[in-house]
Design a protein around this motif. Structure first.
Motif, PDB file in Angstrom:
ATOM      1  N   GLN A  22      -5.232   1.108   6.354  1.00 49.75           N
ATOM      2  CA  GLN A  22      -5.992   2.486   5.723  1.00 49.75           C
ATOM      3  C   GLN A  22      -7.052   2.920   5.113  1.00 49.75           C
ATOM      4  O   GLN A  22      -7.561   3.289   4.788  1.00 49.75           O
ATOM      5  CB  GLN A  22      -4.659   1.998   4.761  1.00 49.75           C
ATOM      6  N   GLU A  23      -7.377   1.718   4.354  1.00 52.42           N
ATOM      7  CA  GLU A  23      -8.432   1.400   3.314  1.00 52.42           C
ATOM      8  C   GLU A  23     -10.180   2.244   4.621  1.00 52.42           C
ATOM      9  O   GLU A  23     -10.360   2.968   4.029  1.00 52.42           O
ATOM     10  CB  GLU A  23      -9.139   0.511   2.873  1.00 52.42           C
ATOM     11  N   THR A  30      -0.176   4.310  -0.425  1.00 53.34           N
ATOM     12  CA  THR A  30      -0.404   5.488   0.130  1.00 53.34           C
ATOM     13  C   THR A  30      -0.520   5.389   1.620  1.00 53.34           C
ATOM     14  O   THR A  30      -0.616   7.084   2.139  1.00 53.34           O
ATOM     15  CB  THR A  30      -2.199   5.595   0.069  1.00 53.34           C
ATOM     16  N   ASP A  76       0.905  -0.619   0.267  1.00 52.91           N
ATOM     17  CA  ASP A  76      -0.323   0.087   0.633  1.00 52.91           C
ATOM     18  C   ASP A  76       1.063   1.717  -0.388  1.00 52.91           C
ATOM     19  O   ASP A  76       1.480   2.013   1.182  1.00 52.91           O
ATOM     20  CB  ASP A  76      -0.693   0.726   1.442  1.00 52.91           C
ATOM     21  N   LYS A 111      -3.449  -2.262   5.013  1.00 54.81           N
ATOM     22  CA  LYS A 111      -3.837  -2.128   4.061  1.00 54.81           C
ATOM     23  C   LYS A 111      -4.917  -2.031   4.405  1.00 54.81           C
ATOM     24  O   LYS A 111      -6.097  -0.677   4.246  1.00 54.81           O
ATOM     25  CB  LYS A 111      -3.169  -2.463   3.219  1.00 54.81           C
ATOM     26  N   ARG A 112      -5.560  -3.022   4.897  1.00 53.34           N
ATOM     27  CA  ARG A 112      -7.116  -2.825   5.074  1.00 53.34           C
ATOM     28  C   ARG A 112      -7.575  -1.532   6.201  1.00 53.34           C
ATOM     29  O   ARG A 112      -8.794  -0.653   6.252  1.00 53.34           O
ATOM     30  CB  ARG A 112      -7.747  -3.956   5.802  1.00 53.34           C
ATOM     31  N   THR A 164      -5.058   9.326   7.208  1.00 53.09           N
ATOM     32  CA  THR A 164      -3.919   8.485   6.382  1.00 53.09           C
ATOM     33  C   THR A 164      -3.018   7.172   7.359  1.00 53.09           C
ATOM     34  O   THR A 164      -3.157   8.435   8.559  1.00 53.09           O
ATOM     35  CB  THR A 164      -3.273   8.843   5.379  1.00 53.09           C
ATOM     36  N   ARG A 174      -9.022   5.724   5.454  1.00 54.36           N
ATOM     37  CA  ARG A 174      -8.581   7.103   4.618  1.00 54.36           C
ATOM     38  C   ARG A 174     -10.527   7.483   4.109  1.00 54.36           C
ATOM     39  O   ARG A 174     -11.107   8.319   3.321  1.00 54.36           O
ATOM     40  CB  ARG A 174      -8.688   6.512   3.187  1.00 54.36           C
ATOM     41  N   ALA A 175     -11.504   6.992   4.292  1.00 59.77           N
ATOM     42  CA  ALA A 175     -13.090   7.179   3.807  1.00 59.77           C
ATOM     43  C   ALA A 175     -13.044   8.132   4.931  1.00 59.77           C
ATOM     44  O   ALA A 175     -14.283   8.319   4.557  1.00 59.77           O
ATOM     45  CB  ALA A 175     -13.669   5.445   3.820  1.00 59.77           C
TER      46      ALA A 175
END
Length: 224
Positions: free
Chosen positions: A54-55, A14, A12, A51-52, A63, A58-59
């Motif tokens: 972060q998802e 990001t 990831d 990564k999960r 971050t 970010r919503a």
């Protein structure tokens, strides 16, 4: 690097990385042995779980920002050696203003670290947008914070690697906003299987880590 380990940036890109021990912006004042690149390395399971996380964050307009991931055993040994050296007044003022250096061992600096198993990460939350990464620490880690910390991350009451009671997960001497930020981070990490550490609000370990009894010492090298 063992085949079970990955660079977080490959999983990831990001997720922000502010890898403190690869430079001088840390309590030792210099790059730490084993950190030959400013890269977060983790076992694949931990990187994919991040990564999960972060998802999810970010919503909500945030971050993740990681400070440390896998830590070679040689780096842990260097920390122990540092803890035995005479006080550096500047480091004390910034990183452990309210404790004698002798009190840092073993609660904060231990001879073995879960980071060396590859599934532990030190991190925080930051707003999406501009990020003043790796700003040198110049004030006490317990200094009052506004809506953000000095490095642009969300205010958590202390900065990263603050060896102080104010860094404990349930500290009472932080603001309601700072406590809410800690809870937001904790909830996001727990939702993906990470467990926190009572002494340090920034420290999390994957619950079902693949190498619970193995200490690694390979150096962190640049990505190819």
């Amino acid at each position: 690097m063992p085949k079970d380990f990955v660079y977080l940036a490959d999983i990831d890109p990001t997720i922000r990385q502010d890898m403190r021990y690869a430079g001088s912006n840390n309590f030792t004042g210099k790059p730490v042995p084993g950190y030959d690149a400013a890269e977060c390395v983790l076992v694949r399971e931990a990187a994919e779980a991040l990564k999960r996380v972060q998802e999810a964050v970010r919503a909500n307009g945030y971050t993740l920002k990681v400070y440390d991931c896998y830590r070679p055993a040689r780096a842990v040994a260097a920390f122990v050696d540092w803890a035995k050296e005479p006080d550096d007044p500047e480091a004390k003022m910034i990183y452990y203003p309210n404790l004698p250096k002798s009190a840092l061992f073993p609660d904060y600096i231990a001879p073995r670290s879960g980071h060396s198993r590859g599934a532990t990460v030190d991190l925080t939350l930051a707003p999406l947008g501009e990020d003043p990464n790796d700003l040198p620490a110049t004030q006490s880690c317990t200094a009052p914070q506004g809506s953000t910390a000095p490095d642009g991350s969300l205010a958590m009451g202390t900065s990263f690697d603050c060896f102080d009671g104010k860094s404990t997960k349930f500290a009472s001497n932080i603001t309601a906003e700072q406590n809410a930020n800690r809870i937001m981070l904790e909830d996001a990490m727990q939702a993906q299987g990470f467990k926190g550490y009572e002494m340090e609000w920034w420290h999390f370990t994957l619950g079902n880590e693949p190498f619970p009894d193995t200490i690694f010492d390979f150096p962190i090298l640049p990505r190819r």
